[in-house]
Every structure is written in structure tokens, then in C-alpha cells.
Design a protein around this motif. Structure first.
Motif, PDB file in Angstrom:
ATOM      1  N   GLU A   1       0.654  16.457  17.160  1.00 53.09           N
ATOM      2  CA  GLU A   1       1.414  15.408  17.850  1.00 53.09           C
ATOM      3  C   GLU A   1       2.450  14.756  16.931  1.00 53.09           C
ATOM      4  N   ALA A   2       2.215  14.819  15.620  1.00 51.96           N
ATOM      5  CA  ALA A   2       3.160  14.285  14.641  1.00 51.96           C
ATOM      6  C   ALA A   2       3.351  15.307  13.540  1.00 51.96           C
ATOM      7  N   GLU A   3       4.569  15.347  12.989  1.00 55.12           N
ATOM      8  CA  GLU A   3       4.862  16.278  11.897  1.00 55.12           C
ATOM      9  C   GLU A   3       4.454  15.712  10.548  1.00 55.12           C
ATOM     10  N   ARG A   4       4.647  14.412  10.383  1.00 51.20           N
ATOM     11  CA  ARG A   4       4.307  13.754   9.130  1.00 51.20           C
ATOM     12  C   ARG A   4       3.732  12.375   9.421  1.00 51.20           C
ATOM     13  N   GLY A   5       3.108  11.805   8.379  1.00 49.12           N
ATOM     14  CA  GLY A   5       2.522  10.488   8.523  1.00 49.12           C
ATOM     15  C   GLY A   5       2.876   9.579   7.366  1.00 49.12           C
ATOM     16  N   ILE A   6       2.832   8.286   7.647  1.00 51.06           N
ATOM     17  CA  ILE A   6       3.006   7.261   6.626  1.00 51.06           C
ATOM     18  C   ILE A   6       1.874   6.268   6.809  1.00 51.06           C
ATOM     19  N   LEU A   7       1.073   6.108   5.745  1.00 52.04           N
ATOM     20  CA  LEU A   7      -0.082   5.225   5.773  1.00 52.04           C
ATOM     21  C   LEU A   7       0.093   4.127   4.734  1.00 52.04           C
ATOM     22  N   ILE A   8      -0.300   2.910   5.093  1.00 51.11           N
ATOM     23  CA  ILE A   8      -0.141   1.787   4.181  1.00 51.11           C
ATOM     24  C   ILE A   8      -1.383   0.901   4.244  1.00 51.11           C
ATOM     25  N   CYS A   9      -1.950   0.627   3.075  1.00 48.82           N
ATOM     26  CA  CYS A   9      -2.985  -0.390   2.944  1.00 48.82           C
ATOM     27  C   CYS A   9      -2.597  -1.244   1.735  1.00 48.82           C
ATOM     28  N   GLY A  10      -3.470  -2.098   1.261  1.00 51.88           N
ATOM     29  CA  GLY A  10      -3.111  -2.995   0.168  1.00 51.88           C
ATOM     30  C   GLY A  10      -2.601  -2.285  -1.067  1.00 51.88           C
ATOM     31  N   THR A  11      -3.378  -1.325  -1.571  1.00 55.16           N
ATOM     32  CA  THR A  11      -2.982  -0.572  -2.762  1.00 55.16           C
ATOM     33  C   THR A  11      -2.531   0.841  -2.430  1.00 55.16           C
ATOM     34  N   GLY A  12      -2.896   1.337  -1.276  1.00 52.50           N
ATOM     35  CA  GLY A  12      -2.644   2.723  -0.904  1.00 52.50           C
ATOM     36  C   GLY A  12      -3.792   3.641  -1.281  1.00 52.50           C
ATOM     37  N   ILE A  13      -4.667   3.182  -2.136  1.00 52.22           N
ATOM     38  CA  ILE A  13      -5.766   4.022  -2.616  1.00 52.22           C
ATOM     39  C   ILE A  13      -6.749   4.354  -1.494  1.00 52.22           C
ATOM     40  N   GLY A  14      -7.158   3.365  -0.744  1.00 50.16           N
ATOM     41  CA  GLY A  14      -8.118   3.594   0.338  1.00 50.16           C
ATOM     42  C   GLY A  14      -7.595   4.557   1.389  1.00 50.16           C
ATOM     43  N   MET A  15      -6.344   4.377   1.784  1.00 46.76           N
ATOM     44  CA  MET A  15      -5.749   5.285   2.769  1.00 46.76           C
ATOM     45  C   MET A  15      -5.625   6.693   2.193  1.00 46.76           C
ATOM     46  N   SER A  16      -5.306   6.809   0.905  1.00 44.03           N
ATOM     47  CA  SER A  16      -5.208   8.135   0.268  1.00 44.03           C
ATOM     48  C   SER A  16      -6.552   8.844   0.286  1.00 44.03           C
ATOM     49  N   ILE A  17      -7.588   8.131  -0.097  1.00 46.35           N
ATOM     50  CA  ILE A  17      -8.925   8.714  -0.112  1.00 46.35           C
ATOM     51  C   ILE A  17      -9.315   9.153   1.295  1.00 46.35           C
ATOM     52  N   THR A  18      -9.060   8.309   2.260  1.00 51.23           N
ATOM     53  CA  THR A  18      -9.391   8.623   3.648  1.00 51.23           C
ATOM     54  C   THR A  18      -8.650   9.878   4.110  1.00 51.23           C
ATOM     55  N   ALA A  19      -7.346   9.894   3.940  1.00 55.00           N
ATOM     56  CA  ALA A  19      -6.527  11.001   4.451  1.00 55.00           C
ATOM     57  C   ALA A  19      -6.884  12.333   3.812  1.00 55.00           C
ATOM     58  N   ASN A  20      -7.115  12.320   2.515  1.00 55.31           N
ATOM     59  CA  ASN A  20      -7.350  13.576   1.805  1.00 55.31           C
ATOM     60  C   ASN A  20      -8.746  14.151   2.014  1.00 55.31           C
ATOM     61  N   ARG A  21      -9.547  13.510   2.833  1.00 57.15           N
ATOM     62  CA  ARG A  21     -10.858  14.070   3.205  1.00 57.15           C
ATOM     63  C   ARG A  21     -10.725  15.179   4.241  1.00 57.15           C
ATOM     64  N   PHE A  22      -9.549  15.321   4.840  1.00 54.55           N
ATOM     65  CA  PHE A  22      -9.368  16.230   5.960  1.00 54.55           C
ATOM     66  C   PHE A  22      -8.582  17.472   5.553  1.00 54.55           C
ATOM     67  N   PRO A  23      -9.165  18.674   5.783  1.00 60.31           N
ATOM     68  CA  PRO A  23      -8.439  19.917   5.470  1.00 60.31           C
ATOM     69  C   PRO A  23      -7.102  19.947   6.203  1.00 60.31           C
ATOM     70  N   GLY A  24      -6.070  20.384   5.515  1.00 63.64           N
ATOM     71  CA  GLY A  24      -4.738  20.445   6.110  1.00 63.64           C
ATOM     72  C   GLY A  24      -3.895  19.220   5.842  1.00 63.64           C
ATOM     73  N   ILE A  25      -4.517  18.199   5.299  1.00 63.66           N
ATOM     74  CA  ILE A  25      -3.781  16.978   4.962  1.00 63.66           C
ATOM     75  C   ILE A  25      -3.534  16.954   3.464  1.00 63.66           C
ATOM     76  N   ARG A  26      -2.291  16.688   3.126  1.00 61.80           N
ATOM     77  CA  ARG A  26      -1.885  16.538   1.733  1.00 61.80           C
ATOM     78  C   ARG A  26      -1.199  15.187   1.620  1.00 61.80           C
ATOM     79  N   ALA A  27      -1.998  14.168   1.355  1.00 59.77           N
ATOM     80  CA  ALA A  27      -1.498  12.796   1.286  1.00 59.77           C
ATOM     81  C   ALA A  27      -1.164  12.441  -0.155  1.00 59.77           C
ATOM     82  N   ALA A  28       0.021  11.887  -0.347  1.00 56.40           N
ATOM     83  CA  ALA A  28       0.490  11.520  -1.680  1.00 56.40           C
ATOM     84  C   ALA A  28       0.712  10.016  -1.754  1.00 56.40           C
ATOM     85  N   LEU A  29       0.018   9.384  -2.681  1.00 51.46           N
ATOM     86  CA  LEU A  29       0.208   7.960  -2.953  1.00 51.46           C
ATOM     87  C   LEU A  29       1.399   7.838  -3.888  1.00 51.46           C
ATOM     88  N   CYS A  30       2.463   7.223  -3.406  1.00 52.59           N
ATOM     89  CA  CYS A  30       3.705   7.145  -4.184  1.00 52.59           C
ATOM     90  C   CYS A  30       4.142   5.687  -4.363  1.00 52.59           C
TER      91      CYS A  30
END
Length: 150
Positions: free
Chosen positions: A57-86
Motif C-alpha cells: 500500500e506504500a512504497e516507503r515509510g517515515i517513522l518518528i519517535c523521541g529518539t528514533g531508536i524505538g521505531m527503528s527497533i520495531t521496524a527492523n523486526r520485520f523481514p523486508g523492512i530496512r529502516a535507517a535511523l538518520c
């Protein structure tokens, strides 16, 4: 491009600014929340965004939390997701060039608005180089499968 956005309360204000920017650039936005600065649990919203990417349904995603660390950990638990904290332009660019990141993660309490918008622009405009980097991404998947079977 169809882009899914998600945040927790600490990333809400920045998410709203990014959403407005993306709309001016002609992107289609799927905003899965949150909807205010009231305290929420980031994994709930991160996973909703990931579902949109994995379903196509979406080609890319943008996730934001306080530090970005929690969202990164969450996203990268899923095969096919390559989340980069930048938090700088170089990592945003390299996350696409070398890692074909499909999710940009930022810390709403770490990255200011002007920099965040520049990171989004870089993330969306930078292509994946492929070649040796594609081989390495396949290797990651292969090695992850081996660990899963241990």
C-alpha cells in the motif's frame, strides 16, 4: 510516491510538518497516527506503518519517535523492512545508495525541522546503487534465515 507516516507523541509535531511538506511535493500520504501530543506507545503506530509497506500500500515509510531508536527497533523486526535511523544528510543518502532503506526513521527530539525536511528530500530522491550492495542485502537475508533456524 505513496509514503506512510507514523509517530508517537514525541514525534507528532515533526510528523505533521513532514506531512505538509510531502503534500506540497505531490506525494500521496498515508498517515497511520498518532493524532496528538498525548502519550501513546510507539510500537502500535510503527507496526501499522510497516503493514502498509509490506502489503504494497506504500512504497516507503517515515517513522518518528523521541529518539528514533524505538521505531527503528520495531521496524527492523520485520523481514523486508530496512529502516535507517538518520540524523545527518550523509547517513540519509547512504541508507538509500548502499542499503536500499525503505523506511526513514528520525528522532523528533533529536532532529530539527529544517534538517528533517532535508533528510526526507534526500531519502526520497536518492536511488539504490545495486550491484555489490544488492548482493550484501541478499546475504543479510540469507544469514538471518540461518540464525532463525538455530
Amino acid at each position: 510516491m505513496k509514503i506512510v507516516l507514523a509517530s508517537d507523541h514525541a514525534g507528532f509535531s515533526l510528523k505533521e510538518k513532514i506531512k505538509a511538506y510531502l503534500e506540497t511535493q505531490g506525494h500521496e500520504i498515508l498517515d497511520v497516527g498518532c493524532r496528538s501530543c498525548e502519550s501513546v506507545d510507539y510500537p502500535v503506530f510503527g507496526v501499522e506503518a510497516i503493514k502498509k509497506i509490506l502489503s504494497g500500500e506504500a512504497e516507503r515509510g517515515i517513522l518518528i519517535c523521541g529518539t528514533g531508536i524505538g521505531m527503528s527497533i520495531t521496524a527492523n523486526r520485520f523481514p523486508g523492512i530496512r529502516a535507517a535511523l538518520c540524523c545527518d544528510c550523509y547517513t540519509a543518502r547512504m541508507s538509500r545508495l548502499h542499503n536500499d532503506a525503505n523506511v526513514l526513521v528520525m528522532g523528533g527530539r533529536v532532529v530539527g525541522e529544517a534538517l528533517a525536511l532535508e533528510l526526507v528530500k534526500i531519502f526520497l530522491e536518492t536511488p539504490f546503487e545495486g550491484d555489490r550492495h544488492e548482493r550484501r542485502l541478499r546475504l543479510i537475508e540469507e544469514l538471518a534465515g540461518e540464525v532463525k533456524n538455530v
